[in-house]
Motif scaffolding. Structure first.
Motif, PDB file in Angstrom:
ATOM      1  N   UNK A   1       0.829  -1.203   0.000  1.00 22.82           N
ATOM      2  CA  UNK A   1       0.000   0.000   0.000  1.00 22.82           C
ATOM      3  C   UNK A   1       0.864   1.255   0.000  1.00 22.82           C
ATOM      4  N   UNK A   2       1.966   1.211   0.732  1.00 21.59           N
ATOM      5  CA  UNK A   2       2.856   2.376   0.771  1.00 21.59           C
ATOM      6  C   UNK A   2       3.482   2.634  -0.597  1.00 21.59           C
ATOM      7  N   UNK A   3       3.816   1.546  -1.313  1.00 19.36           N
ATOM      8  CA  UNK A   3       4.368   1.697  -2.669  1.00 19.36           C
ATOM      9  C   UNK A   3       3.332   2.322  -3.594  1.00 19.36           C
ATOM     10  N   UNK A   4       2.085   1.893  -3.468  1.00 23.06           N
ATOM     11  CA  UNK A   4       1.000   2.460  -4.275  1.00 23.06           C
ATOM     12  C   UNK A   4       0.851   3.954  -3.994  1.00 23.06           C
ATOM     13  N   UNK A   5       0.847   4.337  -2.717  1.00 22.77           N
ATOM     14  CA  UNK A   5       0.715   5.749  -2.350  1.00 22.77           C
ATOM     15  C   UNK A   5       1.877   6.561  -2.924  1.00 22.77           C
ATOM     16  N   UNK A   6       3.089   6.009  -2.825  1.00 27.56           N
ATOM     17  CA  UNK A   6       4.267   6.719  -3.328  1.00 27.56           C
ATOM     18  C   UNK A   6       4.159   6.964  -4.835  1.00 27.56           C
ATOM     19  N   UNK A   7       3.821   5.942  -5.594  1.00 32.90           N
ATOM     20  CA  UNK A   7       3.732   6.082  -7.048  1.00 32.90           C
ATOM     21  C   UNK A   7       2.574   6.982  -7.456  1.00 32.90           C
ATOM     22  N   UNK A   8       1.455   6.864  -6.745  1.00 34.64           N
ATOM     23  CA  UNK A   8       0.290   7.687  -7.095  1.00 34.64           C
ATOM     24  C   UNK A   8       0.597   9.165  -6.850  1.00 34.64           C
ATOM     25  N   UNK A   9       1.176   9.462  -5.699  1.00 37.37           N
ATOM     26  CA  UNK A   9       1.485  10.854  -5.392  1.00 37.37           C
ATOM     27  C   UNK A   9       2.523  11.416  -6.364  1.00 37.37           C
TER      28      UNK A   9
END
Length: 309
Positions: free
Chosen positions: A280-288
């Motif tokens: 989930x943290x990787x998803x947040x990083x890429x999305x932001x």
């Protein structure tokens, strides 16, 4: 102070449906702002260095930065605007301005227009794809134009404030300008035949990878479809697309995630898991990184932007 909403009737001539104004801005060390209006919709401002009050509109607005630099504070983020920038502001955007470091003043044009003009442009084009591209991103789109074209645009826009031009003629000329700008920047551009030196198999592979059944499995599916080793794929992607296969796939996944955030009520954690992100943290990083906001912020703003459609 909270966000204020600028009302249509206070800024746009109803007989024309659009208005253009020139603004010369300087910054002061105090807390008060002042401006000197002049003929032809020319305004000279002295603004506090703490920035302007954030506001939204009942209408659309284009910002043309003619000289200097300025910080555009919008939807909780900051955009540095430099000379020859054009910004497409939407009614739901909350924005204001701050001084840019080392830039004591700037000059800009504001083109305000009634949203009904979108209907006219859509009918003319027989397509509203430009409107979806205009509203889909969280931050307003910013484009740079050649200095010569910016000079032409500014003169053309300011000439519409000249005395003797009837409201009917002004309205037509505003429609022509808006149609040109929106079609130039928000309609997909077809590549000219033979313009790319990428091998046909790579172009075919990229098209196949754009479907969820391929980009969700990711690199393994790409290798299966191509028949090449990971090392060779990476070399070819870097050469022709200036990115790695993983970066290409993640961009597809993030864009798909943005559509799902806007169109479904699926939780962010479930969505990230289903799209095969490592965490989930990787998803947040890429999305932001791609959208300059969190997935939750994107969902909230995307739902608000629907009111334009």
């Amino acid at each position: 102070m909270g966000t204020i909403t600028l009302e249509l009737d206070n800024f746009i001539n109803p007989a024309v449906g659009a208005e253009v104004s020139f603004h010369a801005i300087s910054w002061n060390a105090g807390r008060k702002q002042s401006f000197i209006p002049s003929g032809g919709n020319l305004h000279y401002h002295s603004l506090p260095s703490g920035g302007t009050v954030e506001h939204s509109h009942e209408f659309g607005e284009l910002i043309f930065l003619l000289s200097g630099s300025i910080i555009h504070r919008v939807n909780g983020e900051k955009q540095l605007l430099e000379p020859n920038s054009v910004v497409f502001v939407r009614p739901d955007d909350r924005h204001g301005f701050l001084p840019a470091p080392g830039a004591p003043d700037c000059e800009l044009l504001l083109l305000s227009f009634h949203l009904e003009l979108f209907v006219t442009i859509s009918r003319y084009l027989e397509d509203d794809a430009f409107l979806h591209r205009y509203t889909e991103s969280v931050l307003p789109a910013v484009f740079r134009v050649p200095e010569s074209r910016m000079n032409e645009l500014s003169l053309e826009l300011l000439s519409l404030n000249a005395q003797g031009i009837t409201p009917a003629i002004r309205k037509i000329r505003f429609k022509v300008l808006l149609a040109e700008l929106f079609t130039r920047f928000f309609l997909p551009q077809e590549a000219a035949p033979g313009s790319s030196d990428a091998p046909e198999w790579l172009e075919s592979l990229c098209e196949k990878m754009k479907t969820p059944e391929n980009f969700i499995p990711g690199l393994k599916r790409m290798q299966q479809l191509s028949g090449y080793t990971p090392e060779y794929l990476c070399k070819v992607f870097r050469k022709h697309l200036d990115r790695s296969p993983t970066e290409f796939i993640n961009e597809l996944r993030i864009n798909h995630a943005a559509r799902l955030l806007a169109d479904s009520g699926e939780s962010i954690a479930e969505l990230a898991y289903r799209l095969n992100f490592q965490s989930l943290s990787r998803f947040y990083h890429l999305f932001r990184k791609q959208y300059s906001c969190t997935p939750a912020e994107y969902r909230k703003r995307a739902l608000a932007a629907r009111r334009l459609l």
